[in-house]
Design an enzyme around this catalytic site. Sequence first.
Site, PDB file in Angstrom:
ATOM      1  N   HIS A  65      -5.937  -6.033   3.477  1.00 25.34           N
ATOM      2  CA  HIS A  65      -4.981  -4.943   3.626  1.00 25.34           C
ATOM      3  C   HIS A  65      -4.532  -4.848   5.080  1.00 25.34           C
ATOM      4  O   HIS A  65      -5.351  -4.650   5.981  1.00 25.34           O
ATOM      5  CB  HIS A  65      -5.631  -3.617   3.205  1.00 25.34           C
ATOM      6  N   GLN A  87      -5.204  -0.675  -4.590  1.00 28.21           N
ATOM      7  CA  GLN A  87      -5.829  -1.803  -5.279  1.00 28.21           C
ATOM      8  C   GLN A  87      -6.638  -1.358  -6.489  1.00 28.21           C
ATOM      9  O   GLN A  87      -6.681  -2.059  -7.505  1.00 28.21           O
ATOM     10  CB  GLN A  87      -6.707  -2.580  -4.297  1.00 28.21           C
ATOM     11  N   CYS A 117      -2.995  -2.504   6.415  1.00 24.54           N
ATOM     12  CA  CYS A 117      -3.208  -1.163   6.952  1.00 24.54           C
ATOM     13  C   CYS A 117      -4.584  -1.060   7.610  1.00 24.54           C
ATOM     14  O   CYS A 117      -4.826  -0.151   8.426  1.00 24.54           O
ATOM     15  CB  CYS A 117      -3.063  -0.098   5.870  1.00 24.54           C
ATOM     16  N   CYS A 171       0.842  -1.190   0.000  1.00 27.62           N
ATOM     17  CA  CYS A 171       0.000   0.000   0.000  1.00 27.62           C
ATOM     18  C   CYS A 171       0.884   1.250   0.000  1.00 27.62           C
ATOM     19  O   CYS A 171       1.775   1.395   0.838  1.00 27.62           O
ATOM     20  CB  CYS A 171      -0.899  -0.018   1.231  1.00 27.62           C
ATOM     21  N   GLU A 172       0.643   2.136  -0.942  1.00 25.79           N
ATOM     22  CA  GLU A 172       1.490   3.322  -1.046  1.00 25.79           C
ATOM     23  C   GLU A 172       1.215   4.349   0.047  1.00 25.79           C
ATOM     24  O   GLU A 172       1.999   5.275   0.239  1.00 25.79           O
ATOM     25  CB  GLU A 172       1.321   3.978  -2.413  1.00 25.79           C
ATOM     26  N   HIS A 173       0.133   4.189   0.761  1.00 28.30           N
ATOM     27  CA  HIS A 173      -0.209   5.151   1.816  1.00 28.30           C
ATOM     28  C   HIS A 173       0.527   4.880   3.128  1.00 28.30           C
ATOM     29  O   HIS A 173       0.872   5.814   3.844  1.00 28.30           O
ATOM     30  CB  HIS A 173      -1.716   5.155   2.070  1.00 28.30           C
ATOM     31  N   HIS A 174       0.738   3.590   3.454  1.00 33.19           N
ATOM     32  CA  HIS A 174       1.372   3.247   4.733  1.00 33.19           C
ATOM     33  C   HIS A 174       2.580   2.318   4.583  1.00 33.19           C
ATOM     34  O   HIS A 174       3.203   1.951   5.578  1.00 33.19           O
ATOM     35  CB  HIS A 174       0.352   2.565   5.660  1.00 33.19           C
TER      36      HIS A 174
END
Length: 213
Positions: free
Chosen positions: A171, A143, A173, A102-105
């Site tokens: 996920h 995703q 996250c 995941c590019e956010h976390h």
Amino acid sequence: MKENEVNHMAEENELDGYVKIDRYNPVKIERIASHYSEILSDIGEDPSREGLLKTPERVAKALQYLTHGYDLKPHEILRSAMFKEEYSQMVVVKDIEVYSMCEHHLLPFFGKAHVAYIPNGHIVGLSKIPRVVEAYSRRLQVQERLTNEIRDCIQETLNPLGVAVVIECKHLCMSMRGIQKQNSVTTTSAFTGAFANERTRAEFLRLITASLD
């Protein structure tokens, strides 16, 4: 990778018919590892203690492997095994394992992808579909974008009558932090061409949920 980069083949393991190859760029590994040493200190750890001495290097190598999709060219993967064939029924490759970040976390998400296309004069070697999934999933992702990228790559390269992609993932996250829901699954889908037809789409969904037992 660029021609002047030095790649080190660290391991080869046969996994489900594929050869797993980790290629490391020593310059990048050293640079990334130095940042992780600082991170360990910032979270209150001692990067010089025995158990953590090689951790920055290990994490740097793991990160480089987990994002090696940036070095792959999915369209060329498909073009390497395209064949003229007058077959016009649905081709489905289901239960393709997905592992991404995941590019956010920068936490993993993982699950399965189901991909189908209806040929329009060309078919592709079946192993190339999972390789396209791998090429896009081994990047920092969300995703939703991953689903669209797989769809678009197949549509643009093969020019089939239609493409269908469904991805189901858990996920970390969501399960390790934040809302902490352990069993939630995210499902995304993307369709082109013939799969806009409800009947064709229903056939695809039936096939990916059917059991061989």
